[in-house]
Design a protein around this motif. Structure first.
Motif, PDB file in Angstrom:
ATOM      1  N   ASP A 481     -32.955  30.833 -20.524  1.00  0.00           N
ATOM      2  CA  ASP A 481     -32.718  30.998 -19.090  1.00  0.00           C
ATOM      3  C   ASP A 481     -33.879  30.485 -18.246  1.00  0.00           C
ATOM      4  OD1 ASP A 481     -30.189  32.246 -19.217  1.00  0.00           O
ATOM      5  OD2 ASP A 481     -31.115  34.160 -19.721  1.00  0.00           O
ATOM      6  N   GLN A 482     -35.122  30.645 -18.748  1.00  0.00           N
ATOM      7  CA  GLN A 482     -36.303  30.399 -17.907  1.00  0.00           C
ATOM      8  C   GLN A 482     -36.908  29.001 -18.071  1.00  0.00           C
ATOM      9  OE1 GLN A 482     -35.983  33.532 -19.592  1.00  0.00           O
ATOM     10  NE2 GLN A 482     -35.159  34.244 -17.643  1.00  0.00           N
ATOM     11  N   TYR A 483     -36.312  28.157 -18.897  1.00  0.00           N
ATOM     12  CA  TYR A 483     -36.808  26.791 -19.040  1.00  0.00           C
ATOM     13  C   TYR A 483     -35.627  25.861 -19.214  1.00  0.00           C
ATOM     14  CZ  TYR A 483     -39.160  22.647 -20.827  1.00  0.00           C
ATOM     15  OH  TYR A 483     -39.602  21.358 -20.995  1.00  0.00           O
ATOM     16  N   GLY A 484     -35.578  24.806 -18.392  1.00  0.00           N
ATOM     17  CA  GLY A 484     -34.445  23.898 -18.448  1.00  0.00           C
ATOM     18  C   GLY A 484     -34.828  22.447 -18.564  1.00  0.00           C
ATOM     19  N   GLY A 485     -36.042  22.180 -19.029  1.00  0.00           N
ATOM     20  CA  GLY A 485     -36.505  20.800 -19.078  1.00  0.00           C
ATOM     21  C   GLY A 485     -35.711  19.916 -20.009  1.00  0.00           C
ATOM     22  N   ASP A 486     -35.036  20.508 -21.017  1.00  0.00           N
ATOM     23  CA  ASP A 486     -34.301  19.710 -22.003  1.00  0.00           C
ATOM     24  C   ASP A 486     -32.790  19.711 -21.770  1.00  0.00           C
ATOM     25  OD1 ASP A 486     -36.733  19.254 -23.279  1.00  0.00           O
ATOM     26  OD2 ASP A 486     -36.537  21.069 -24.498  1.00  0.00           O
ATOM     27  N   ARG A 487     -32.340  20.244 -20.671  1.00  0.00           N
ATOM     28  CA  ARG A 487     -30.896  20.336 -20.448  1.00  0.00           C
ATOM     29  C   ARG A 487     -30.269  18.975 -20.175  1.00  0.00           C
ATOM     30  NH1 ARG A 487     -31.105  25.441 -16.298  1.00  0.00           N
ATOM     31  NH2 ARG A 487     -31.846  26.999 -17.809  1.00  0.00           N
ATOM     32  N   SER A 488     -29.026  18.849 -20.646  1.00  0.00           N
ATOM     33  CA  SER A 488     -28.274  17.621 -20.390  1.00  0.00           C
ATOM     34  C   SER A 488     -27.672  17.652 -18.995  1.00  0.00           C
ATOM     35  CB  SER A 488     -27.161  17.468 -21.423  1.00  0.00           C
ATOM     36  OG  SER A 488     -26.167  18.478 -21.216  1.00  0.00           O
ATOM     37  N   GLU A 489     -27.138  16.507 -18.587  1.00  0.00           N
ATOM     38  CA  GLU A 489     -26.507  16.415 -17.266  1.00  0.00           C
ATOM     39  C   GLU A 489     -25.319  17.361 -17.164  1.00  0.00           C
ATOM     40  OE1 GLU A 489     -24.250  13.075 -14.472  1.00  0.00           O
ATOM     41  OE2 GLU A 489     -25.495  12.452 -16.164  1.00  0.00           O
ATOM     42  N   ASN A 490     -24.501  17.433 -18.214  1.00  0.00           N
ATOM     43  CA  ASN A 490     -23.352  18.327 -18.181  1.00  0.00           C
ATOM     44  C   ASN A 490     -23.771  19.791 -18.135  1.00  0.00           C
ATOM     45  OD1 ASN A 490     -20.999  16.830 -17.989  1.00  0.00           O
ATOM     46  ND2 ASN A 490     -20.927  16.395 -20.186  1.00  0.00           N
ATOM     47  N   VAL A 491     -24.802  20.137 -18.886  1.00  0.00           N
ATOM     48  CA  VAL A 491     -25.267  21.527 -18.869  1.00  0.00           C
ATOM     49  C   VAL A 491     -25.719  21.903 -17.466  1.00  0.00           C
ATOM     50  CG1 VAL A 491     -27.081  23.073 -19.673  1.00  0.00           C
ATOM     51  CG2 VAL A 491     -25.833  21.668 -21.306  1.00  0.00           C
ATOM     52  N   ASP A 492     -26.498  21.051 -16.821  1.00  0.00           N
ATOM     53  CA  ASP A 492     -26.927  21.342 -15.453  1.00  0.00           C
ATOM     54  C   ASP A 492     -25.742  21.374 -14.490  1.00  0.00           C
ATOM     55  OD1 ASP A 492     -29.547  22.044 -15.125  1.00  0.00           O
ATOM     56  OD2 ASP A 492     -30.296  20.007 -14.885  1.00  0.00           O
ATOM     57  N   ARG A 493     -24.749  20.561 -14.750  1.00  0.00           N
ATOM     58  CA  ARG A 493     -23.588  20.498 -13.857  1.00  0.00           C
ATOM     59  C   ARG A 493     -22.845  21.821 -13.819  1.00  0.00           C
ATOM     60  NH1 ARG A 493     -18.189  16.787 -14.912  1.00  0.00           N
ATOM     61  NH2 ARG A 493     -17.180  17.154 -12.885  1.00  0.00           N
ATOM     62  N   PHE A 494     -22.741  22.496 -14.972  1.00  0.00           N
ATOM     63  CA  PHE A 494     -21.921  23.704 -15.038  1.00  0.00           C
ATOM     64  C   PHE A 494     -22.740  24.995 -15.062  1.00  0.00           C
ATOM     65  CE2 PHE A 494     -19.157  20.393 -16.844  1.00  0.00           C
ATOM     66  CZ  PHE A 494     -18.063  20.539 -15.990  1.00  0.00           C
ATOM     67  N   THR A 495     -24.063  24.894 -15.116  1.00  0.00           N
ATOM     68  CA  THR A 495     -24.897  26.094 -15.100  1.00  0.00           C
ATOM     69  C   THR A 495     -24.788  26.801 -13.755  1.00  0.00           C
ATOM     70  OG1 THR A 495     -26.481  25.283 -16.730  1.00  0.00           O
ATOM     71  CG2 THR A 495     -27.293  26.891 -15.149  1.00  0.00           C
ATOM     72  N   ALA A 496     -24.620  28.134 -13.805  1.00  0.00           N
ATOM     73  CA  ALA A 496     -24.544  28.962 -12.595  1.00  0.00           C
ATOM     74  C   ALA A 496     -23.501  28.425 -11.619  1.00  0.00           C
ATOM     75  CB  ALA A 496     -25.912  29.060 -11.928  1.00  0.00           C
ATOM     76  N   SER A 497     -22.317  28.172 -12.132  1.00  0.00           N
ATOM     77  CA  SER A 497     -21.277  27.541 -11.326  1.00  0.00           C
ATOM     78  C   SER A 497     -19.979  28.332 -11.351  1.00  0.00           C
ATOM     79  CB  SER A 497     -21.009  26.122 -11.832  1.00  0.00           C
ATOM     80  OG  SER A 497     -20.404  26.179 -13.118  1.00  0.00           O
ATOM     81  N   ILE A 498     -19.098  27.991 -10.423  1.00  0.00           N
ATOM     82  CA  ILE A 498     -17.717  28.459 -10.419  1.00  0.00           C
ATOM     83  C   ILE A 498     -16.862  27.257 -10.776  1.00  0.00           C
ATOM     84  CG2 ILE A 498     -15.906  29.595  -9.088  1.00  0.00           C
ATOM     85  CD1 ILE A 498     -18.391  30.152  -7.053  1.00  0.00           C
ATOM     86  N   VAL A 499     -15.977  27.439 -11.751  1.00  0.00           N
ATOM     87  CA  VAL A 499     -15.184  26.331 -12.262  1.00  0.00           C
ATOM     88  C   VAL A 499     -13.703  26.663 -12.097  1.00  0.00           C
ATOM     89  CG1 VAL A 499     -14.567  25.036 -14.337  1.00  0.00           C
ATOM     90  CG2 VAL A 499     -16.959  25.597 -13.889  1.00  0.00           C
TER      91      VAL A 499
END
Length: 840
Positions: A481-499
């Motif tokens: 939760d506290q580090y996101g330096g290695d996240r992919s584009e898709n992971v960032d796209r859907f993190t903390a989101s409403i889908v």
């Protein structure tokens, strides 16, 4: 002798404040503690020398603390109390006749107190006047009232749910937590009394995160609830008598394996009118039922998932993978046992989904296979007992059952997937899956394949728009939760989101991100609420989403576009190497974001622990709500519990208002560089909230920002109730909510406003009910102005969402589950309590 003791106490107090004050100044903090400490030291020295001037100096110290406090926090009692309470108490002791009479050097008169003693008397008198004024002043309350025409709006009904039933987690598929029942009103709510109490018999005092948090379902004259050990209990909703109990055999849960297990609710489905083929097979005998339970365990363990076990940290064990067990659900529907036309779907803590007869409490074969069970580990990577299971009830979307799940975050960067799956509601066959790591392909995963590891998961309940066939899901983040330096584009796209997904195919319709690149554990924690709003004379199909960071977003549920304005604010970029924080964050028109924290807001029972909190605060990184976690330690406010959590908000679709419980409790977030090994560096004794994050550059430690006495370092209020006009975003009222009766060492019912977890409900009668705050009460509120109209003492914490229903006796009931919650510090329990008005 008393003079000597008091002088020593005052000298020690002054010395501690002076020394601590110097440290605070060195950190860029306030100078007041040095001045106050010097005055107290001088007073003590003078009294050691038997000089009455010591009383006058002490009086000056009291006045200094008072003036300094008013300048910092205004006329707010809870802000002033730690600054002056102890000083005034010691001052009163100094005025006991033996003390001034023992001070031989000074003026005479005033019965031996002298002019010096009168200075102290005057200072305490001034402090008393300020205290009285501040006690009747509540600067954090906002009074208001809904317009009379809104209050008088008649209740609205839902065509799919009978008015007197609570048929799903949020009562209906829209997740409003609203009932049109109107027997209980602001005029008669004070007469509510206990109708019955039932004890579920499932308390885990050795597992702090395990608690009875279920919201009961009340359908067809039966109440259904689930327990932490995944039991289903059916009760008579009028008498509270147990009708049946379903107890599956589970993987053993121990503190070494997991400290968290819960079941927040069940899913009910009635297939009676769907034309399904019915067999004449009778309900199973007790022995046959036991055999089905054993079979469900044997075919749905983690060993049966078809991949290697991953017990510790996301690294596969040596050796061959386990034999692959494929989906055993029938391709074509089999005849349904008559008592299984109405079914309860139970998500278990060992990652199964079991279909149970709503009439008899026995397993219903044909869902997932002959054992009535779907194995949720099938298709999952990184299998590990208790690392994944569904804490929330599945969402019915037409002919499918949509299942998310909770992943045990922050152990490693190789955890199970957050993929969401939809199963045929009749057979349990996988119909579609939405994998945030592969969002464009929603066709059922092939046998032997696995979903993308470590992608965002949807652990809170979903909601469903029947007319538009849209499923709405709240997503959290992948690990850590506290580090996101290695996240992919898709992971960032859907993190903390409403889908929003197509209910038939799972295809992505839209996504709205509530946090850009979340590194604060700001999962979207609550069920999206669907409501039609009248805005500027037009009806808008809206979605209301409460978030941990305090925003309430109102979106068009067809498009995902904001209905009420959303702006972007610039935020801190001060992050650890490798991190890439987002430059801006979204802010809604409806925002309960905490005010910017300052040293003046630090709190305690005395000036000493308050000063220690100010020193701790001065040593933390803090540049506002979105300050990145750091090696030095960051104040994250709001913390991981959030302003809103899984209880969400309740929405009255008739009056078009939301009733909410915003809470405020800061956390500290500290990162530790870690080697690329499986060595534990933050989860040893003394790090109870240590996140190892194996495979990443940093481990993390999270803690509530508390004083040495175990109280929040930030001054009250810590909790409110609020009413929001959803048509324009206005907060109509906001009131301090709850007392420290069950938090403080001395159980005094002092209203500070307290934190909590759990959700409210609202009714057509114009009342709201809430039990989630950390004092042990369920309260009833006037929805029009937020005033407390009724409360009842609970035997444990009420960290659940109530429900209301109409009994077969024609009377409206309110049911509350008092299960407590170890992580928020409330007593654990197993009580289910129903209330009703007395018979006329």
């Amino acid at each position: 002798m008393l003079r000597i003791i008091l002088s020593i106490l005052i000298l020690a107090l002054g010395g501690v404040l002076a020394v601590g004050g110097v440290e605070l100044i060195s950190l860029g903090g306030a100078w007041g503690y040095v001045a106050l400490g010097a005055l107290l030291v001088l007073s003590a020295v003078l009294m050691f020398a038997r000089r009455k001037s010591g009383l006058a100096v002490y009086g000056v110290a009291v006045l200094f603390a008072l003036v300094w406090g008013v300048l910092e926090v205004g006329l707010y009692w809870w802000g002033l109390a730690p600054r002056g309470g102890l000083l005034v108490l010691l001052g009163l002791v100094l005025l006991l006749p033996p003390i001034p009479r023992g001070l031989t050097h000074g003026t005479e008169g005033f019965r031996g107190y002298g002019a010096e003693g009168m200075v102290l008397v005057a200072s305490i008198a001034v402090a008393a006047v300020v205290a009285v004024i501040s006690m009747v002043t509540q600067p954090y309350d906002t009074a208001g009232r809904l317009a009379s025409d809104r209050v008088a709006t008649p209740p609205v009904t839902d065509a799919d749910v009978a008015d007197g039933e609570w048929a799903s987690y949020g009562r209906t598929a829209a997740g409003q937590r609203y009932s049109p029942l109107a027997q209980i009103t602001p005029e008669n709510i004070a007469d509510l009394e206990v109708a019955w109490q039932y004890n579920a018999g499932d308390v885990h005092v050795n597992l702090p995160g395990t608690a009875l948090q279920t919201t009961p379902l009340i359908v067809d004259d039966t109440m259904y609830l689930c327990t932490p050990k995944s039991e289903v209990i059916a009760l008579d909703p009028v008498t509270g008598e147990e009708r049946w109990r379903f107890s599956p055999t589970l993987i053993e849960l121990t503190p070494a394996l997991s400290t968290y297990a819960t079941c927040r609710g069940l899913t009910y489905h009635d297939g009676s009118d769907l034309g399904w083929e019915v067999s004449d097979e009778p309900a199973p005998t007790e022995q046959e039922a036991e055999a089905l339970i054993r079979a469900s365990m044997e075919s749905a363990t983690t060993q049966a998932a078809g991949v290697a076990q991953n017990i510790v940290a996301g690294t596969a064990q040596e050796g061959d993978p386990n034999p692959i067990i494929l989906d055993q659900a029938p391709e074509t529907p089999e005849p349904m046992r008559a008592d299984c036309l109405r079914r309860i779907f139970l998500p278990t803590r060992d990652a199964r989904l079991i279909a149970v007869s709503a009439e008899t409490g026995t397993i219903c074969p044909g869902f997932g296979g002959p054992d009535g069970t779907v194995n949720l580990w099938i298709g999952m990577p990184n299998v590990s007992p208790t690392a994944f299971y569904s804490t929330s009830p599945p969402t019915i979307a037409g002919d499918v059952l949509v299942v998310g799940g909770s992943v045990n975050d922050n152990l490693s960067d190789a955890l199970p997937s957050g993929a969401v799956r939809a199963y045929d509601i009749r057979t349990g066959r996988l119909t579609w899956n939405f994998d945030p790591g592969n969002p464009d392909d929603t066709s059922p995963i092939e046998p032997g394949e696995t979903f993308t590891q470590n992608v965002p998961n949807s652990w809170a309940p979903g909601s469903y728009d029947v007319e538009r066939d849209l499923v709405f899901l709240p997503f959290g983040s992948g690990s850590p939760d506290q580090y996101g330096g290695d996240r992919s584009e898709n992971v960032d796209r859907f993190t903390a989101s409403i889908v929003a997904l197509d209910g038939e195919t799972g295809a992505l319709e839209w996504v709205f991100r509530t946090v850009n690149h979340d590194i604060w554990d700001y999962d979207v924690p609550a069920q999206p609420t669907l409501v039609d709003l009248t805005i500027d004379g037009e009806t808008v199909p809206a979605l209301v989403q409460a978030t941990k960071q305090g925003e309430i977003f109102v979106l068009n549920r067809e498009t995902g576009e904001p209905v009420l304005p959303v702006s972007e604010i610039e935020v801190s970029q001060n992050a650890v190497p490798g991190e890439r924080p987002a430059p801006t964050q979204p802010v809604s028109e409806i925002s309960f974001a905490p005010p910017h924290v300052t040293g003046a807001q630090m709190w305690g029972l005395t000036p000493v622990d308050q000063m220690m909190c100010r020193i701790a605060f001065a040593g933390l990184n803090y540049e506002g709500r979105y300050t990145p976690p750091s090696l030095e330690g960051t104040l994250t406010h709001p913390g991981s519990f959030g302003v809103f959590n899984w209880g969400g908000v309740a929405v009255d679709p008739a009056r078009q208002v939301a009733f909410a419980m915003p809470v405020y409790l800061g956390f500290t977030s500290t990162l530790y560089p870690r080697p690329d090994t499986l060595d534990s560096i933050v989860s040893a004794p003394g790090y109870p909230m240590g996140n190892e994050n194996f495979g990443t550059p940093y481990a993390a430690v999270l803690r509530p920002f508390m004083s040495k006495l175990g109280l929040p370092c930030q001054q009250p209020p810590w909790g409110f109730v609020a009413g929001i006009d959803l048509t324009n975003g206005e907060t109509v009222y906001q009131h301090v909510n709850g007392t420290v009766e069950d938090m403080a060492p001395i159980p005094l019912p002092l209203e500070t406003g307290v934190p909590g977890i759990g959700g409210p409900i609202v009714t057509g009668g114009g009342v709201a009910f809430l039990s989630g705050q950390v004092d042990y009460y369920v309260r009833g509120y006037d929805l029009s102005n937020g005033e407390v109209l009724w409360k009842s003492r609970l035997p444990a914490g009420g960290q659940s969402t109530p429900a209301t229903y109409l009994g077969r006796d024609g009377r409206q009931y309110v049911v509350v589950v008092a299960g407590g919650h170890g992580y928020v510090g409330t007593k654990l329990g197993d009580a289910v309590i129903a209330y009703r008005l007395p018979e006329e």
